[in-house]
Design an enzyme around this catalytic site. Structure first.
Site, PDB file in Angstrom:
ATOM      1  N   ASP A   1      18.658 -19.832  -3.691  1.00 38.41           N
ATOM      2  CA  ASP A   1      19.356 -21.088  -3.967  1.00 38.41           C
ATOM      3  C   ASP A   1      20.005 -20.994  -5.346  1.00 38.41           C
ATOM      4  OD1 ASP A   1      17.310 -21.415  -5.770  1.00 38.41           O
ATOM      5  OD2 ASP A   1      16.309 -22.999  -4.664  1.00 38.41           O
ATOM      6  N   SER A   2      20.806 -21.971  -5.692  1.00 39.09           N
ATOM      7  CA  SER A   2      21.619 -21.863  -6.901  1.00 39.09           C
ATOM      8  C   SER A   2      20.875 -22.242  -8.176  1.00 39.09           C
ATOM      9  CB  SER A   2      22.847 -22.762  -6.776  1.00 39.09           C
ATOM     10  OG  SER A   2      22.456 -24.129  -6.834  1.00 39.09           O
TER      11      SER A   2
ATOM     12  N   GLY B   1      20.360 -25.379  -8.823  1.00 40.66           N
ATOM     13  CA  GLY B   1      20.779 -26.754  -9.090  1.00 40.66           C
ATOM     14  C   GLY B   1      19.707 -27.780  -8.793  1.00 40.66           C
ATOM     15  N   PHE B   2      19.033 -27.632  -7.663  1.00 42.77           N
ATOM     16  CA  PHE B   2      18.024 -28.616  -7.290  1.00 42.77           C
ATOM     17  C   PHE B   2      16.915 -28.687  -8.340  1.00 42.77           C
ATOM     18  CE2 PHE B   2      14.003 -29.780  -5.237  1.00 42.77           C
ATOM     19  CZ  PHE B   2      14.334 -31.025  -4.735  1.00 42.77           C
TER      20      PHE B   2
ATOM     21  N   ASP C   1      25.654 -26.785  -7.064  1.00 50.74           N
ATOM     22  CA  ASP C   1      26.050 -28.145  -6.715  1.00 50.74           C
ATOM     23  C   ASP C   1      25.131 -29.139  -7.400  1.00 50.74           C
ATOM     24  OD1 ASP C   1      23.731 -27.530  -5.242  1.00 50.74           O
ATOM     25  OD2 ASP C   1      24.217 -29.008  -3.718  1.00 50.74           O
TER      26      ASP C   1
ATOM     27  N   GLN D   1      27.613 -32.132   0.515  1.00 45.71           N
ATOM     28  CA  GLN D   1      26.850 -33.271   0.010  1.00 45.71           C
ATOM     29  C   GLN D   1      27.458 -34.571   0.536  1.00 45.71           C
ATOM     30  OE1 GLN D   1      24.025 -33.337  -1.517  1.00 45.71           O
ATOM     31  NE2 GLN D   1      23.729 -31.299  -2.419  1.00 45.71           N
TER      32      GLN D   1
ATOM     33  N   GLY E   1      21.218 -32.569   0.078  1.00 43.11           N
ATOM     34  CA  GLY E   1      21.055 -33.992  -0.167  1.00 43.11           C
ATOM     35  C   GLY E   1      20.368 -34.746   0.944  1.00 43.11           C
TER      36      GLY E   1
ATOM     37  N   ASP F   1      14.565 -24.169   5.370  1.00 40.69           N
ATOM     38  CA  ASP F   1      13.567 -23.658   4.424  1.00 40.69           C
ATOM     39  C   ASP F   1      12.796 -24.825   3.855  1.00 40.69           C
ATOM     40  OD1 ASP F   1      13.994 -24.026   1.167  1.00 40.69           O
ATOM     41  OD2 ASP F   1      15.739 -24.562   2.362  1.00 40.69           O
TER      42      ASP F   1
ATOM     43  N   CYS G   1      -3.645 -20.244  18.659  1.00 44.04           N
ATOM     44  CA  CYS G   1      -2.891 -19.459  17.681  1.00 44.04           C
ATOM     45  C   CYS G   1      -3.424 -18.034  17.598  1.00 44.04           C
ATOM     46  CB  CYS G   1      -2.966 -20.130  16.304  1.00 44.04           C
ATOM     47  SG  CYS G   1      -2.093 -19.248  15.005  1.00 44.04           S
TER      48      CYS G   1
ATOM     49  N   CYS H   1      -2.740 -15.912  14.964  1.00 48.33           N
ATOM     50  CA  CYS H   1      -2.567 -15.397  13.605  1.00 48.33           C
ATOM     51  C   CYS H   1      -3.861 -14.767  13.098  1.00 48.33           C
ATOM     52  CB  CYS H   1      -2.094 -16.500  12.654  1.00 48.33           C
ATOM     53  SG  CYS H   1      -3.393 -17.637  12.081  1.00 48.33           S
TER      54      CYS H   1
ATOM     55  N   CYS I   1      -6.745 -17.322  12.547  1.00 42.98           N
ATOM     56  CA  CYS I   1      -7.382 -17.878  13.743  1.00 42.98           C
ATOM     57  C   CYS I   1      -8.134 -16.816  14.548  1.00 42.98           C
ATOM     58  CB  CYS I   1      -6.327 -18.559  14.613  1.00 42.98           C
ATOM     59  SG  CYS I   1      -5.656 -20.048  13.837  1.00 42.98           S
TER      60      CYS I   1
ATOM     61  N   HIS J   1      -1.824 -19.134   8.150  1.00 35.12           N
ATOM     62  CA  HIS J   1      -1.772 -19.864   9.415  1.00 35.12           C
ATOM     63  C   HIS J   1      -0.535 -20.757   9.500  1.00 35.12           C
ATOM     64  CE1 HIS J   1      -2.740 -22.299  12.870  1.00 35.12           C
ATOM     65  NE2 HIS J   1      -2.458 -23.347  12.118  1.00 35.12           N
TER      66      HIS J   1
END
Length: 381
Positions: free
Chosen positions: A96-97, A99-100, A150, A193, A220, A270, A308, A310, A313, A339
Site C-alpha cells: 500500500d502507499s 497514506g492510510f 491518496d 475514493q 474509503g 486484504d 478444517c 489446517c 485443527c 487457523h
C-alpha cells in the site's frame, strides 16, 4: 505506461450475480481471484512463516510502505535485493502507499497540495510523505503491485470536504504515474475514493480510469460506515471500473464482506482482521465465531473446527489452545492465526468454485446460515 507487469485474465462470470473468476498475472507468479491477501505489515504475517502461508494456498501478500519506510528503511530492503528476497517470499507482493497509516496513526498532520506533513508515530519526529516519495519507497521495495498515494478521508465526511479530497487524490495519482520508475516490472494501481457519495465515486472513477492504470482499488470503505452503505457503494462503483483489469477492495476481511464483495465484482481483498482477532483468541470456524477463551472450552478436547484441515485443527484441541491463549503463550497466537488465515483461504477457494458452478448466491445462503450471520443480533468482528 506499460501494462505488462500486471495482467488480468477473466475466466468466467457467475450467471447469478456477475461475480468474476479470474487470474492476476504478476512478475512473481499468478493467483486466482477472488482472492484474500494476508497482511504482512512489517514484512511478516504476524507469528506465521512465509512457508506456512504458501501451504495455505495464498499467491499474494500485502506489506506496508509506511512501516517499512520507518523500519528497517527502504534503503536497507533495496540493498537486500528487494522485499521478496528480504522476507523470503517468491510469490506476488502488494504494497500500500502508506497514506492510510499517515492519516490513521498520526494526530499531528497537515495536508497540503504537495503531500502530508505528520509526525512519526514511533518517536514523534517530523516527516513528510508525498506521491513522489511513496513511489520512491515502493520502487525500492520492489513489490509487484504498488498503490498510488491518496487521502483516505474519515467516515462521515461532508460532501465539500470529500469533493476537495477526491480532486486532490486525482492530482496525486497523476504525479504517482509520473514518478513511477519501474512500470516494466511493477504495476501501479489507482484508488477510487468518494466516501458514500455516488457523484464523487463517479468523478473519482472517471478521473482515474482516464489515466489507464493496470488495476484499480476502491478505498474509503470499511472505515466505520454501515455495511449496507458499503455494499451500495460497491454496487455503484464496480461497474465504473474497467472489466479487463483487477478490482481491489481495500481493508476488508470479514467472511460476510468477502462474499458480498465477490458478489459485487471484486477480485482482491486484504485485511489484518484474521491475525488481529486471533491474538485475542477469536476464531472463524465453519460453525461460526468461536471465542476460545470462553470457559466452556476448558475441557473441550475436540479440534477448533472439525471441518478444517489446517495444521492447528489437525493437531491441537480447543482445550489446549484455550490454555495457551489464557497463559499468554505465543504458540497459542500462532495456532489461532494459522487457523484464521487458512479459513479465509478456504473460503475464497469455495467462493471461486461456486462461481465456476454458477451458484454463488446459494453458497452465500448456506455459508451465512452455518456461520450464524442470518441470526438476529448476530455478532460479527
Amino acid at each position: 505506461m506499460s501494462q505488462e507487469a500486471i495482467r488480468y485474465e477473466l475466466i468466467k462470470q457467475d450467471k447469478q450475480t456477475g461475480a468474476r473468476l479470474g487470474i492476476v498475472h504478476t512478475p512473481h507468479g499468478s493467483f486466482e481471484t477472488p482472492a484474500f491477501m494476508p497482511v504482512g505489515t512489517q514484512a511478516t504475517v504476524k507469528t506465521v512463516a512465509p512457508e506456512e502461508i504458501k501451504e495455505m494456498g495464498a499467491g499474494i501478500l500485502l506489506s506496508n510502505t509506511y512501516h517499512l519506510w520507518l523500519r528497517p528503511g527502504n534503503d536497507i530492503i533495496k540493498e537486500a535485493g528487494g522485499l521478496h528476497k528480504f522476507m523470503n517470499w517468491d510469490r506476488a507482493i502488494l504494497t500500500d502507499s502508506g497514506g492510510f497509516q499517515v492519516f490513521s496513526l498520526s494526530d499531528m498532520r497537515k495536508i497540503t497540495e504537495e503531500g502530508v506533513h505528520f509526525r512519526n508515530h514511533l518517536n514523534g519526529s517530523k516527516m513528510f510523505l508525498s506521491p513522489e516519495k511513496a513511489m520512491e519507497i515502493q520502487n525500492d521495495l520492489g513489490s509487484d503491485i504498488m498503490m498510488a498515494f491518496d487521502e483516505c478521508p474519515p467516515f462521515p465526511a461532508t460532501f465539500d470536504y470529500m469533493k476537495a479530497s477526491v480532486e486532490r487524490t486525482s492530482r496525486w495519482a497523476e504525479r504517482c504515474l509520473e514518478a513511477h520508475a519501474r512500470p516494466q516490472d511493477q504495476g501501479l494501481f489507482g484508488i477510487i475514493q468518494g466516501g458514500e457519495f455516488e457523484e464523487l465515486r463517479k468523478q473519482s472513477a472517471r478521473d482515474l480510469v482516464s489515466l489507464d492504470f493496470p488495476g484499480y482499488a476502491i478505498g474509503g470503505l470499511s472505515v466505520g460506515e454501515p455495511k449496507p452503505i458499503m455494499n451500495r457503494m460497491l454496487e455503484y462503483t464496480t461497474p465504473l471500473m474497467p472489466a479487463d483489469k483487477p478490482r481491489y477492495l481495500m481493508g476488508v476481511g470479514s467472511p460476510d464482506s468477502l462474499i458480498d464483495g465477490s458478489i459485487r465484482g471484486i477480485d482482491m481483498f486484504d485485511c489484518v482482521l484474521p491475525t488481529r482477532i486471533a491474538r485475542n483468541g477469536t476464531c472463524m470456524t465453519s460453525e461460526g465465531r468461536v471465542v476460545i477463551k470462553n470457559a466452556k472450552f476448558a475441557r473441550d478436547f475436540g479440534p477448533l473446527d472439525p471441518k478444517c484441515g489446517c495444521y492447528t485443527c489437525k493437531n491441537y484441541s480447543r482445550a489446549y489452545i484455550r490454555h495457551l491463549i489464557k497463559a499468554d503463550e505465543t504458540f497459542g497466537i500462532r495456532l489461532t492465526s494459522i487457523h484464521n488465515l487458512h479459513f479465509l483461504q478456504d473460503l475464497m477457494r469455495n467462493v471461486r468454485q461456486a462461481i465456476r458452478e454458477d451458484r454463488l448466491l446459494d453458497f452465500k445462503e448456506e455459508f451465512f446460515e452455518a456461520y450464524g450471520f442470518n441470526k438476529p443480533n448476530a455478532k460479527n468482528f
